[in-house]
Enzyme design. Structure first.
Site, mmCIF file in Angstrom:
data_model
loop_
_atom_site.group_PDB
_atom_site.id
_atom_site.type_symbol
_atom_site.label_atom_id
_atom_site.label_comp_id
_atom_site.label_asym_id
_atom_site.label_seq_id
_atom_site.Cartn_x
_atom_site.Cartn_y
_atom_site.Cartn_z
ATOM 1 N N LYS A 76 -25.569 84.218 -62.509
ATOM 2 C CA LYS A 76 -25.273 85.026 -63.229
ATOM 3 C C LYS A 76 -24.862 86.809 -62.284
ATOM 4 C CE LYS A 76 -24.783 86.024 -67.984
ATOM 5 N NZ LYS A 76 -24.914 86.000 -69.717
ATOM 6 N N SER A 115 -21.872 84.721 -73.385
ATOM 7 C CA SER A 115 -21.190 84.893 -72.232
ATOM 8 C C SER A 115 -21.962 84.415 -71.042
ATOM 9 C CB SER A 115 -21.848 86.581 -71.528
ATOM 10 O OG SER A 115 -23.435 86.538 -71.530
ATOM 11 N N SER A 131 -26.440 84.758 -74.981
ATOM 12 C CA SER A 131 -25.517 84.414 -74.242
ATOM 13 C C SER A 131 -26.188 83.124 -73.347
ATOM 14 C CB SER A 131 -25.364 85.253 -73.801
ATOM 15 O OG SER A 131 -24.787 86.225 -73.791
#
Lengths: 492, 96
Positions: free
Chosen positions: A79, A154, A178
């Site tokens: 990420k 996210s 997320s």
């Protein structure tokens, strides 16, 4: 060999060990999957082809020498909010355009030492602020089950990378849902760890009292291997307690017979998508059939979790984002005449709309005269939310609930209405406020009104602090009896 | 009780937050922030008398490590990402 879309970490490790495949071959397969699908998905923001092939070659050498780490040769997505030394690390923000991090933290160091291969960085909402990946400064990520829908957020880029077979697992973070919500929207496994279980140092902060570091994988069995590598205290994160790291894989196969599973009535509210409720209730029945005892429970302060979260998180965001001043990294104003203008212009152009919104909410509620009425009040209600969970865990071992009230929504659907987007976190944010762990596991499909295809549904298993081993045990038992986690989308 | 922020209040918040906003952004955030602040009013119905605030959930108070020098980021690496530098130093516009 199984197609890379279906291949799990566990199976890949077995094949690597048996010399049926090399790390370089596995990495080449991942890179070609990315080349084939990333244009449609926008899962990866950057692909580090040369580095990945170099790391894979070194993994092969380690395997040959018999000195391989526990995840040696496994290609992974990272990420974009994780600093990786010398790698472009922007947290999907313009304010870090061009930033090649000079350092990395324990989570990445441990994955490196374990022998994983870094494919590149995956998309996220800017600084992980969002529930759809639409807040990325580099374009939204598309859900592989229906390209017109969001993958959740996210960690949307990471969830899609795993779902579409672009990487065997991916790192992720969870501040208000997320990891779990995108895992739910994409039909993969996501573990939000106990606060402090995996060190945060080296991961760009969003809200420091809520942020947790973890991963997204295809199966619960894989997650046990990944957590084994990532978990454990580190001196560079003063919020990591010295709690022993158990052997997560060894514990996995214990039966769930006799385990008490609580069903909170506040998580089955009006407005929840019918197909989501049905799938979650069926999953609970499956565990009951395996001998788990199902107990109705109440978490009475659940409805206050979103207002509390959107006071606490933006307050911490406004503090954390103060570091972005254009002086030490990132682009900056060329036209400013004095220092104040320099800050105003750099930040005014560098941050996207949602970040500005959250920074301003936080700035306002922390400012003189408002602190007690908002921030302090929210922290007190947070105590009541923690107590709800503590009391529930006096009666049950694990809580089961839907991860999200709906399946994946359409891109653009909530864009103009921040509050409706904030409500997407309604079943995930309470867990972050309490600092406890929760595991999302795919549990079926639902077709909401207007959808052209069936969309994945996720159930979350929630446990007391540092009960990841028990959550993995429940998730594993469920996956042994069902095949939802084996379903893969055909990318249109 | 709905909160209505004025344009001047939003300008003040943006300045405190060090964000330069366009006039369109000011209009948009005035409406959105007013709605979001009103959304928080629901917390006033919760009785929090004698309830302590929570900021740390695991009960950990402090974490200590040995007070010995450890290697840190070398100066050239720590400053390499800055756009405006003088040698291995960050260069900043005059503060005073």
């Amino acid at each position: 060999m199984k197609s890379i879309v279906e291949l799990t970490v566990t199976e890949a490790l077995r094949q690597l060990k048996a010399k049926q495949i090399s790390a370089v071959e596995l990495t080449e397969e991942s890179l070609s999957a990315i080349e084939k699908s990333n244009g449609k998905l926008n899962s990866f923001l950057t692909v580090e082809k040369d580095l990945a092939l170099m790391m894979a070659a070194s993994a092969d050498a380690q395997i040959a020498s018999g000195e391989a780490g526990p995840l040696c040769g496994i290609p992974i997505g990272i990420k974009d909010c994780f600093n990786v030394e010398d790698m472009l690390s922007r947290s999907a923000s313009h304010i870090l355009e061009g930033f090649h991090s000079p350092y990395e933290g324990p989570a990445i160091e441990r994955l490196r030492a374990a022998g994983t291969v870094f494919l590149g960085k995956t998309n996220t909402d800017e600084f992980t602020c969002g529930a759809s990946t639409e807040n990325s400064a580099y374009g939204t990520t598309h859900n592989p089950w229906d390209l017109e829908r969001v993958p959740g957020g996210s960690s949307g880029g990471s969830a899609v990378a795993v779902t579409a077979g672009l990487s065997l697992f991916a790192t992720a973070t969870d501040t208000g849902g997320s990891i779990r919500q995108p895992a739910s929207f994409c039909g993969v496994v996501g573990l939000k760890n106990t606060y402090g279980r995996v060190p945060r140092f080296g991961v760009m902060p969003m809200a420091s009292s809520l942020d947790t570091v973890g991963a997204i994988s295809k199966t619960v069995e894989d997650m046990a291997l990944i957590l084994q590598v990532m978990a454990g205290a580190d001196d560079r994160d003063s919020t990591t307690p010295e709690v022993a790291v158990p052997d997560y894989s060894q514990n996995l196969k214990a039966p769930v017979r006799g385990l008490k599973i609580g069903i909170p009535k506040e998580y089955f509210i009006e407005g929840i998508e019918a197909g989501v409720e049905k799938a979650v209730r069926q999953a609970v029945e499956e565990l009951q059939n395996q001998g788990a005892e199902i107990v109705e429970i109440s978490l009475p302060h659940t409805k206050y979790a979103i207002p509390v979260y959107y006071l606490v998180a933006p307050s911490e965001i406004s503090s954390n984002m103060a570091r972005f001043d254009g002086i030490r990294y990132g682009p900056s104003s060329d036209t400013a005449e004095d220092l104040l203008d320099y800050y105003l212009e750099t930040r005014g152009t560098g941050f996207g709309p949602e970040l500005k919104r959250r920074i301003m909410i936080g700035t306002h509620v922390l400012s003189s005269g408002y602190y007690d009425a908002y921030y302090l009040k929210a922290q007190k209600v947070r105590t009541l939310i923690c107590r709800d969970f503590d009391q529930a865990f006096g009666k049950v071992d694990v809580i089961a609930a839907p991860t999200s009230p709906t399946t994946a929504f359409k891109i653009g659907e909530k864009e103009q209405d921040p509050i409706s987007m904030y409500l997407a976190d309604i079943f995930t944010a309470p867990i972050n406020l309490a600092g406890i762990p929760a595991l999302n596991v795919p549990c079926g499909f639902s077709r909401p009104e207007g959808a052209a295809v069936d969309l994945p549904v996720g159930i979350q298993f929630i446990g007391p602090r540092f009960s990841e081993d028990c959550l993995l045990q429940v998730g594993y038992a469920y996956q042994q009896a069902t095949d939802w986690h084996l379903k893969r989308p055909v990318i249109g | 009780m709905a909160t209505q922020l004025t344009k001047e209040q939003v300008e003040k918040i943006a300045e405190l937050a060090r964000l330069k906003l366009t006039s369109d952004e000011l209009d948009m955030y005035r409406i959105q922030l007013s709605e979001i602040m009103s959304f928080f009013d629901t917390l006033s119905e919760v009785n929090t008398a004698n309830i302590p605030p929570t900021a740390q959930t695991t009960g950990l108070v402090n974490r200590y490590f040995a007070d010995v020098a450890r290697p840190s980021l070398p100066q050239d690496r720590a400053t390499r990402e800055a756009r405006v530098k003088q040698g291995n130093y960050f260069k900043v516009k005059a503060v005073l």
